[in-house]
Design an enzyme around this catalytic site. Structure first.
Site, PDB file in Angstrom:
ATOM      1  N   GLU A  98       0.841  -1.189   0.000  1.00  0.00           N
ATOM      2  CA  GLU A  98       0.000   0.000   0.000  1.00  0.00           C
ATOM      3  C   GLU A  98       0.878   1.241   0.000  1.00  0.00           C
ATOM      4  O   GLU A  98       2.076   1.182   0.297  1.00  0.00           O
ATOM      5  CB  GLU A  98      -0.940   0.016   1.201  1.00  0.00           C
ATOM      6  CG  GLU A  98      -0.242   0.127   2.539  1.00  0.00           C
ATOM      7  CD  GLU A  98      -1.202   0.007   3.703  1.00  0.00           C
ATOM      8  OE1 GLU A  98      -2.353  -0.407   3.477  1.00  0.00           O
ATOM      9  OE2 GLU A  98      -0.794   0.313   4.843  1.00  0.00           O
ATOM     10  N   GLU A 106      -5.593  -1.075   9.885  1.00  0.00           N
ATOM     11  CA  GLU A 106      -5.975  -2.433  10.229  1.00  0.00           C
ATOM     12  C   GLU A 106      -6.769  -2.420  11.521  1.00  0.00           C
ATOM     13  O   GLU A 106      -6.784  -1.420  12.243  1.00  0.00           O
ATOM     14  CB  GLU A 106      -4.739  -3.320  10.394  1.00  0.00           C
ATOM     15  CG  GLU A 106      -3.793  -2.856  11.503  1.00  0.00           C
ATOM     16  CD  GLU A 106      -2.542  -3.699  11.597  1.00  0.00           C
ATOM     17  OE1 GLU A 106      -2.545  -4.828  11.094  1.00  0.00           O
ATOM     18  OE2 GLU A 106      -1.551  -3.222  12.190  1.00  0.00           O
TER      19      GLU A 106
END
Length: 667
Positions: A200, A288
């Site tokens: 990412e 996350e």
């Protein structure tokens, strides 16, 4: 309520869970490996069960061994702590099949959020802001480089499973993407048994801010404010605080509501943490969700007054939350410093061995209203093993405001005595006094930017040098007078103790005069500085409080040759107190040079050599990878410092080496 809880973990978190269970009157069961037979959590629990050899892959993360321990003890619930099996949905399902409560979220939430690729897709569907990236699996390093170029450097290469900084690398170019992919893959497989990797965009000037959520099995889910976790090294958190010095009320509310929305999207209950990356304009992006208790949960407990472990137990037992969102109030400020068995003077490399001295500061409320808390799983005389995480303790302080909490932490670190191993106490102390940290100007690059050459210790400023010199002068005066009294009693003649001395301390040479004052000893420096100094120090004391110039400081004191080693606020100096004539002669003494190891690659830490990447006769370039060493679940790549030719390779892959043991020589 449960009758007996088994803690499927070790160290400080196992001790932490035991404390909350005891408060609720619940019996506890510890599990332990060969390496933890004498561990603190084993001593604290009501029962303990041996589950295998030291490596966690043969003990703590073997589900069947935990199940066997449950059957043996009759435990009706399991708290997994963090790490190990805490985010393993198969473990949660196995407990369910066994008819034993899992003190954590439902397996479906663990599975959905435990996979970072899946969790980002769910987050996007739930309206949570996410970081741009490639969410598909990546097969090889070549594909990783191609994807990184499509996203645009810098990129973050991350393991899909697990957390704690394992399996994460930042790449700024193709070479780093290729190497980072393989290292992340290796670490992920070693730590989690799952080597899936994704990539990412890496947000520059980022802050790592996370939201604590808590829910019950009756549909209630709320957030308990945020934690600032931006002080990191190798993606491993070092210092955390709550609340964040950066967020405003509107951003806090928006982040909290998105965290709750994500939790509700997967039917979440129990304690959990939604992690965000926040840029300089307070734009935030989902990273996350950790479906477990976080290492840094104490700072949230300190500002909310909520025992998260107790609430997890109550939720698992089917109880409703006893408060609503409007009842959650943030009170004061809390700081957490992670004390690691890592040597900051050797680039924070892991250190193992026996804790020959372990004396934490006194816990509880202090006279000034601040609070000290220390979550630990070790004790004096215990061993720090190479098999597990290097954490020794989590030292926390609370105060009504941030700067007071920071000051309280600085003093608590001064009072924390740890000997026998390398540890990061000096570094933590240095951060507390660092102006950028005190100003709250934090990013995840803080350590790399402020300590680009690594941590070299704190060089005393002139005012600090005067304070430490006054401390040394007081100690010298005490020992000189004590020696004179002893010799005088034997010879019936007491020798006089001089008043004029010269203290050498680092780059400072400070002539001074010592005299008795109304309230103790007065030290007069030749430059005009005058400091009154007093203390309760006695010979043999390795730590003492000194009142210097009206300020109380905690200093660690020990002999070092003919001088005194003084440690305070990250400073580690040897002070020599000499008479003017001896000081004059000492300046003529030659300086002993250290041995030349420039043509050797030495093992920087105790660990296992996982690969040797060159052979005798190979020419290497500066920065080229030479070998990898694994220690405390982290893979470390050793590189060439300069161009050269390999003369001899002394180590082999799979070999266990001690610190400074030879790996290879160069011509």
């Amino acid at each position: 309520m449960f009758k007996k809880i088994l803690i499927a973990n070790r160290g400080e978190i196992a001790c932490r869970v035991i404390k909350s269970a005891q408060k609720l009157g619940i019996a506890t069961v510890a599990v332990y490996s060969d390496a933890d037979r004498e561990a603190l959590h084993v001593k604290m629990a009501d029962e303990a069960v041996h589950i295998g050899p030291a490596p966690s892959s043969q003990s703590y993360i073997v589900i069947q061994k935990i199940i066997d321990a449950i059957r043996q003890t009759g435990a009706d619930a399991v708290h997994p702590g963090y790490g190990f099996l805490s985010e393993n949905s198969n473990f949660a399902e196995a407990l369910k099949a066994e008819g034993v409560a899992f003190i954590g979220p439902p397996p479906v939430a663990i599975e959905a959020m435990g996979d970072k690729i899946t969790s980002k897709k769910i987050a996007a569907s739930a309206g949570v802001s996410t970081v741009p990236g490639h969410m598909g699996l990546i097969e090889d390093a070549g594909e990783a480089v191609k994807i990184a170029n499509q996203i645009g450097y810098p990129v973050m290469i991350k393991a899909s499973a697990g957390g704690g900084g394992k399996g994460m690398r930042i790449a700024w170019n193709d070479a780093e993407a290729r190497e980072g992919f393989q290292s992340s893959k290796n670490e992920a497989k070693s730590s989690f048994g799952d080597d899936r990797i994704f990539i990412e965009k890496f947000v520059t000037q980022p802050r790592h801010i996370e939201i604590q959520v808590l829910g019950d099995q009756h549909g209630n889910l709320l957030y308990l404010g945020e934690r600032e976790c931006s002080i990191q090294r190798r993606n491993q958190k070092v210092i955390e605080e709550a609340p964040s010095p950066f967020l405003d009320a509107a951003t806090r509310k928006a982040m909290g509501e998105q965290a709750v929305a994500l939790g509700k999207a997967v039917g979440y209950f129990s304690a959990g943490t939604v992690e965000f990356i926040v840029d300089g304009d307070r734009n935030f992006y989902f990273l996350e969700m950790n479906t477990r208790l976080q290492v840094e949960h104490p700072v949230t407990e300190l500002i909310t007054g909520i025992d998260l472990v107790e609430e997890m137990i109550r939720v698992a037992a089917g109880e409703k939350l006893r408060f609503a969102q409007d009842d959650v109030k943030l009170n004061g400020w809390a700081i957490e410093s992670r004390l690691y068995a890592e040597d900051p003077y050797r680039n924070f490399l892991p250190s193992i061995g026996r804790l020959t001295r372990y004396r934490p500061p006194v816990e509880g409320k202090r006279e000034d209203g601040t609070v000290v808390r220390n979550d630990t799983g070790v004790f004096e005389g215990g061993e720090i093993s190479m098999y597990y995480d290097p954490m020794i303790a989590k030292l926390c302080t609370w105060a009504p405001d941030r700067l007071t909490a920071v000051e309280a932490m600085g003093r608590a670190l001064d009072d924390f005595e740890v000997e026998g191993i390398g540890h990061n106490l000096p570094f933590l102390s240095a951060v507390m006094d660092h102006q950028r940290f005190r100003d709250g100007r934090l990013t995840t690059a803080y350590i790399a930017e402020e300590f680009p050459e690594g941590f070299l210790g704190v060089t005393p400023a002139e005012a600090d040098a005067h304070k430490l010199a006054a401390v040394a002068a007081l100690i010298n005066q005490f020992t000189q007078r004590r020696g004179a009294q002893i010799s005088g009693s034997l010879a019936n003649h007491q020798r006089p103790v001089g008043a004029d001395w010269v203290v050498t301390l680092g780059d400072f040479t400070l002539p001074l005069r010592v005299r008795d004052g109304a309230d103790g000893t007065v030290v007069e420096f030749d430059d005009g500085t005058v400091l009154a100094v007093s203390s309760d120090w006695l010979p043999g004391h390795l730590h003492a409080n000194f009142a210097v110039g009206g300020t109380s400081i905690g200093v660690k004191v020990s002999r070092s040759g003919t001088g005194w080693r003084l440690r305070w606020r990250g400073m580690d100096v040897v002070a020599h107190v000499r008479s003017p004539r001896v000081a004059e002669l000492a300046r003529l003494m030659p300086v002993k040079l250290p041995p030349d190891t420039s043509k050797m690659l030495l093992c920087p830490m105790p660990g296992v050599v996982t690969s040797i990447l060159v052979k005798a006769g190979d020419e290497v370039e500066a920065g080229q990878s030479l070998a990898t060493v694994e220690a405390m679940k982290m893979e470390n790549v050793l590189r060439a410092e300069r161009k050269g030719t390999v003369k001899r390779v002394a180590a082999t892959a799979g070999e266990s080496l001690a610190v400074d043991e030879l790996i290879m020589e160069f011509e």
